[in-house]
Design a protein around this motif. Structure first.
Motif, PDB file in Angstrom:
ATOM      1  N   GLU A 229      11.743  74.754  30.254  1.00  0.00           N
ATOM      2  CA  GLU A 229      10.956  75.988  30.212  1.00  0.00           C
ATOM      3  C   GLU A 229      10.475  76.366  31.609  1.00  0.00           C
ATOM      4  N   ARG A 230       9.877  75.393  32.288  1.00  0.00           N
ATOM      5  CA  ARG A 230       9.356  75.629  33.636  1.00  0.00           C
ATOM      6  C   ARG A 230       9.079  74.286  34.287  1.00  0.00           C
ATOM      7  N   ARG A 231       9.488  74.143  35.530  1.00  0.00           N
ATOM      8  CA  ARG A 231       9.248  72.896  36.246  1.00  0.00           C
ATOM      9  C   ARG A 231       7.777  72.802  36.613  1.00  0.00           C
ATOM     10  N   SER A 232       7.212  71.589  36.428  1.00  0.00           N
ATOM     11  CA  SER A 232       5.826  71.361  36.824  1.00  0.00           C
ATOM     12  C   SER A 232       5.680  69.937  37.316  1.00  0.00           C
ATOM     13  N   ALA A 233       4.749  69.741  38.241  1.00  0.00           N
ATOM     14  CA  ALA A 233       4.520  68.404  38.800  1.00  0.00           C
ATOM     15  C   ALA A 233       4.061  67.441  37.716  1.00  0.00           C
ATOM     16  N   GLU A 234       3.201  67.895  36.819  1.00  0.00           N
ATOM     17  CA  GLU A 234       2.681  67.033  35.758  1.00  0.00           C
ATOM     18  C   GLU A 234       3.804  66.544  34.848  1.00  0.00           C
ATOM     19  N   ALA A 235       4.729  67.449  34.515  1.00  0.00           N
ATOM     20  CA  ALA A 235       5.827  67.068  33.626  1.00  0.00           C
ATOM     21  C   ALA A 235       6.740  66.047  34.292  1.00  0.00           C
ATOM     22  N   TYR A 236       7.009  66.212  35.580  1.00  0.00           N
ATOM     23  CA  TYR A 236       7.872  65.250  36.280  1.00  0.00           C
ATOM     24  C   TYR A 236       7.208  63.875  36.363  1.00  0.00           C
ATOM     25  N   VAL A 237       5.884  63.832  36.545  1.00  0.00           N
ATOM     26  CA  VAL A 237       5.183  62.539  36.548  1.00  0.00           C
ATOM     27  C   VAL A 237       5.353  61.856  35.200  1.00  0.00           C
ATOM     28  N   LEU A 238       5.181  62.614  34.134  1.00  0.00           N
ATOM     29  CA  LEU A 238       5.322  62.056  32.795  1.00  0.00           C
ATOM     30  C   LEU A 238       6.750  61.581  32.539  1.00  0.00           C
ATOM     31  N   LEU A 239       7.727  62.356  33.018  1.00  0.00           N
ATOM     32  CA  LEU A 239       9.127  61.948  32.866  1.00  0.00           C
ATOM     33  C   LEU A 239       9.379  60.640  33.604  1.00  0.00           C
ATOM     34  N   GLY A 240       8.833  60.521  34.819  1.00  0.00           N
ATOM     35  CA  GLY A 240       8.993  59.279  35.569  1.00  0.00           C
ATOM     36  C   GLY A 240       8.372  58.095  34.861  1.00  0.00           C
ATOM     37  N   ASP A 241       7.174  58.291  34.304  1.00  0.00           N
ATOM     38  CA  ASP A 241       6.508  57.206  33.582  1.00  0.00           C
ATOM     39  C   ASP A 241       7.326  56.764  32.371  1.00  0.00           C
ATOM     40  N   ALA A 242       7.886  57.739  31.641  1.00  0.00           N
ATOM     41  CA  ALA A 242       8.693  57.407  30.467  1.00  0.00           C
ATOM     42  C   ALA A 242       9.970  56.679  30.877  1.00  0.00           C
ATOM     43  N   ARG A 243      10.627  57.170  31.941  1.00  0.00           N
ATOM     44  CA  ARG A 243      11.842  56.510  32.436  1.00  0.00           C
ATOM     45  C   ARG A 243      11.543  55.079  32.874  1.00  0.00           C
ATOM     46  N   GLN A 244      10.395  54.880  33.498  1.00  0.00           N
ATOM     47  CA  GLN A 244      10.035  53.532  33.943  1.00  0.00           C
ATOM     48  C   GLN A 244       9.873  52.596  32.744  1.00  0.00           C
ATOM     49  N   GLN A 245       9.228  53.081  31.682  1.00  0.00           N
ATOM     50  CA  GLN A 245       9.064  52.238  30.491  1.00  0.00           C
ATOM     51  C   GLN A 245      10.409  51.894  29.859  1.00  0.00           C
ATOM     52  N   GLU A 250      15.544  53.872  38.879  1.00  0.00           N
ATOM     53  CA  GLU A 250      16.047  54.876  39.819  1.00  0.00           C
ATOM     54  C   GLU A 250      15.749  56.289  39.325  1.00  0.00           C
ATOM     55  N   LEU A 251      15.971  56.541  38.035  1.00  0.00           N
ATOM     56  CA  LEU A 251      15.683  57.864  37.469  1.00  0.00           C
ATOM     57  C   LEU A 251      14.178  58.149  37.494  1.00  0.00           C
ATOM     58  N   ALA A 252      13.376  57.114  37.301  1.00  0.00           N
ATOM     59  CA  ALA A 252      11.923  57.290  37.337  1.00  0.00           C
ATOM     60  C   ALA A 252      11.482  57.731  38.731  1.00  0.00           C
ATOM     61  N   GLU A 253      11.986  57.047  39.768  1.00  0.00           N
ATOM     62  CA  GLU A 253      11.607  57.411  41.131  1.00  0.00           C
ATOM     63  C   GLU A 253      12.076  58.816  41.480  1.00  0.00           C
ATOM     64  N   ARG A 254      13.227  59.197  40.979  1.00  0.00           N
ATOM     65  CA  ARG A 254      13.731  60.540  41.242  1.00  0.00           C
ATOM     66  C   ARG A 254      12.799  61.584  40.610  1.00  0.00           C
ATOM     67  N   ALA A 255      12.297  61.292  39.426  1.00  0.00           N
ATOM     68  CA  ALA A 255      11.381  62.222  38.756  1.00  0.00           C
ATOM     69  C   ALA A 255      10.061  62.337  39.525  1.00  0.00           C
ATOM     70  N   TRP A 256       9.532  61.208  39.995  1.00  0.00           N
ATOM     71  CA  TRP A 256       8.280  61.264  40.765  1.00  0.00           C
ATOM     72  C   TRP A 256       8.472  62.031  42.068  1.00  0.00           C
ATOM     73  N   GLU A 257       9.605  61.851  42.697  1.00  0.00           N
ATOM     74  CA  GLU A 257       9.872  62.601  43.934  1.00  0.00           C
ATOM     75  C   GLU A 257       9.984  64.101  43.649  1.00  0.00           C
ATOM     76  N   SER A 258      10.540  64.452  42.495  1.00  0.00           N
ATOM     77  CA  SER A 258      10.606  65.868  42.114  1.00  0.00           C
ATOM     78  C   SER A 258       9.209  66.436  41.919  1.00  0.00           C
ATOM     79  N   SER A 259       8.300  65.604  41.427  1.00  0.00           N
ATOM     80  CA  SER A 259       6.921  66.044  41.273  1.00  0.00           C
ATOM     81  C   SER A 259       6.315  66.417  42.622  1.00  0.00           C
ATOM     82  N   LEU A 260       6.620  65.621  43.663  1.00  0.00           N
ATOM     83  CA  LEU A 260       6.064  65.881  44.992  1.00  0.00           C
ATOM     84  C   LEU A 260       6.658  67.124  45.636  1.00  0.00           C
ATOM     85  N   GLU A 261       7.826  67.540  45.183  1.00  0.00           N
ATOM     86  CA  GLU A 261       8.393  68.798  45.686  1.00  0.00           C
ATOM     87  C   GLU A 261       7.539  69.987  45.259  1.00  0.00           C
TER      88      GLU A 261
END
Length: 411
Positions: A229-245, A250-261
Motif C-alpha cells: 500500500e505504502r512504504r513506511s519505516a515502521e512497517a520495514y522494522v516490523l518486517l525485519g523483526d518477523a524475518r529475524q524470528q 540477511e532478509l531481516a537486515e535488508r528490511a531494517w536498512e530499508s527502514s533507514l532509507e
C-alpha cells in the motif's frame, strides 16, 4: 337542562379541538425542524428553530431541537449551554448531549448520558460505538470490551467491532486475543477498506499482533501487504523483526536498512542492525549504526545497553562505564513508567490510577476532563501533597508536578 348540558359539552369539546388544532398549527415549525434533522438538513433545522424562538423564547421542545441541531452542526459548546438550561428530555436529547461532551473530550460527563441512552436504545450502533470509545479514553478497558462485543454482533458492523476488540485486547496485553480479533475483521471486510482506520494502519496492527502472538510467518504476509500500500519505516522494522524470528537474518537486515532509507534516525532499526553486527563481533560497524542515536533527546535503555556492549567489545572500559551508569538511570526511569502503566491496567479504578489519568489529560491540554476526575477524588485523599499540587496546577492551568514524584512504593 339536557339541551343546555349537551350544548355545554359540545362547546367544551369544540374549544378543546380548536386548542389542539391551534397548538398543532403553532408547532408546525418544530415538526419541520425535527424532520429536517432526520434528513440531515442541519441548516434548515437551525433556521426553523431560530424563527420559532423569536416568538417563543422559552419553549423547551424548540430549545432541545436547536441544541440537537447545533451538535449536528459541530457547535457542541452552544448546544451544551442550551441543554444545561432545559436538560435532556428524550432519547435523542440524551444522545445529542452525550455527543456534545464527546466532541469536547469531556469523557466523564458523556459516559453516564450514553449509559442512559443505551438503556432506551440497547442496540443502537452509534451509541455502542461511542460508549466503547469513551470507556477506552477513561481507561475502562474491560467495560469497553463488553460494549465492543455488543457492537461487533450487530449486522453490518462486525468488522469495525472486531477492530475495536483487537485494539482493546492489545492495550490489555492479550496478544493472542488481539490477533484473533484482527483476523476476524478480514472475514467481514477482506480488503479492510471500510474500517475506522486506514487499510495500511490495520494491516500493520494485525502484523504486530501476530508477531507478538508468536506467528512471524503470518506477520510477514500482512506486513508485506501493508508495504504494498505504502512504504513506511515502521512497517520495514516490523518486517525485519518477523524475518529475524524466522531465522532469515540477511532478509531481516535488508528490511531494517530499508527502514533507514525512509527515516535516517530510526532507533529500532539502528539498534537491530547494531545487534546483528555485534553478533558478528563487528564492534566498529555496530558503533556506526548507533552513532546517530546519541543526539536523541529521549534515549531508551536498550540503546544505552548497545553502546555499553560496543565499547566493552572495543576495550574502552572508561566509555563502557559511562554507558553503564546511563543505562542504570534509564532503566530506573523506565521502571517507574512501567509501574505507572501497571497501575492504569491492573487497578484502573484505584485512587492513584485516576490521579495519573487526570495528569495525562491535563498534559494533553484537556483541562476540563482533568478537573472532572480530580473533583471526584477530592474526598478520598485530599491531603496528599502530590494530589494537592496537581489540583492547584490544573485549576490555574499551570505547570504540572512531575509524575516522578508519585509515591510508586504505595502501588
Amino acid at each position: 337542562l339536557a339541551r343546555l348540558l349537551l350544548l355545554l359539552v359540545f362547546g367544551l369539546a369544540l374549544a378543546a379541538t380548536a386548542a389542539v388544532a391551534l397548538e398543532w398549527v403553532r408547532e408546525r415549525p418544530l415538526r419541520d425542524a425535527e424532520q429536517a434533522l432526520e434528513r440531515g438538513e442541519v441548516e434548515a433545522a437551525l433556521q426553523a428553530t431560530a424563527g420559532f424562538l423569536t416568538r417563543h423564547p422559552e419553549n423547551s421542545r424548540c430549545l432541545a431541537l436547536r441544541a440537537r441541531a447545533l451538535v449536528a452542526a459541530g457547535s457542541p459548546g452552544e448546544a451544551l449551554r442550551l441543554f444545561d438550561r432545559i436538560g435532556p428530555a428524550s432519547g435523542p436529547d440524551l444522545h445529542a448531549m452525550a455527543r456534545a461532551y464527546l466532541m469536547t473530550e469531556q469523557w466523564s460527563q458523556a459516559l453516564p448520558l450514553l449509559v442512559r441512552y443505551l438503556q432506551l436504545e440497547p442496540k443502537d450502533p452509534e451509541g455502542l460505538y461511542e460508549i466503547t470509545a469513551c470507556r477506552v479514553q477513561l481507561g475502562m478497558l474491560h467495560e469497553a470490551l463488553e460494549t465492543a462485543r455488543q457492537f461487533a454482533v450487530l449486522p453490518g458492523h462486525e468488522a469495525r467491532g472486531y477492530v475495536f476488540l483487537g485494539t482493546i485486547h492489545s492495550d490489555l496485553g492479550n496478544d493472542n486475543a488481539a490477533a484473533d480479533a484482527y483476523l476476524r475483521v478480514l472475514r467481514y471486510d477482506p480488503e479492510a477498506r471500510n474500517l475506522q482506520v486506514t487499510r495500511q494502519d490495520f494491516l500493520l496492527e494485525l502484523a504486530q499482533a501476530l508477531l507478538a502472538a508468536g506467528q512471524p510467518a503470518a506477520a510477514v504476509e500482512h506486513v508485506e501487504a501493508c508495504l504494498a500500500e505504502r512504504r513506511s519505516a515502521e512497517a520495514y522494522v516490523l518486517l525485519g523483526d518477523a524475518r529475524q524470528q524466522l531465522g532469515q537474518t540477511e532478509l531481516a537486515e535488508r528490511a531494517w536498512e530499508s527502514s533507514l532509507e525512509l527515516d535516517r534516525v530510526n532507533a529500532p532499526a539502528r539498534e537491530a542492525l547494531a545487534r546483528a553486527a555485534l553478533q558478528r563481533r563487528d564492534a566498529p560497524q555496530a558503533l556506526d549504526w548507533l552513532a546517530p542515536l546519541i543526539a536523541l533527546p529521549e534515549m531508551k535503555s536498550s540503546t544505552a545497553y548497545q553502546f555499553q556492549r560496543v565499547h566493552t567489545l572495543l576495550g574502552d572500559e572508561q566509555a563502557a562505564a559511562r554507558w553503564r551508569e546511563r543505562l542504570e538511570q534509564l532503566r530506573a526511569q523506565e521502571k517507574r513508567v512501567s509501574a505507572i502503566a501497571n497501575v492504569l491496567n491492573q487497578t484502573p479504578y484505584s485512587f492513584w490510577a485516576r490521579v495519573i489519568r487526570a495528569h495525562q489529560f491535563a498534559a494533553a491540554g484537556n483541562w476540563a476532563q482533568a478537573e472532572a476526575i480530580l473533583r471526584a477524588l477530592e474526598r478520598e485523599q485530599p491531603a496528599d501533597p502530590f494530589f494537592k499540587e496537581l489540583v492547584a496546577a490544573v485549576s490555574k492551568r499551570g505547570p504540572l508536578p512531575s509524575l516522578d514524584r508519585l509515591p510508586v512504593q504505595q502501588f
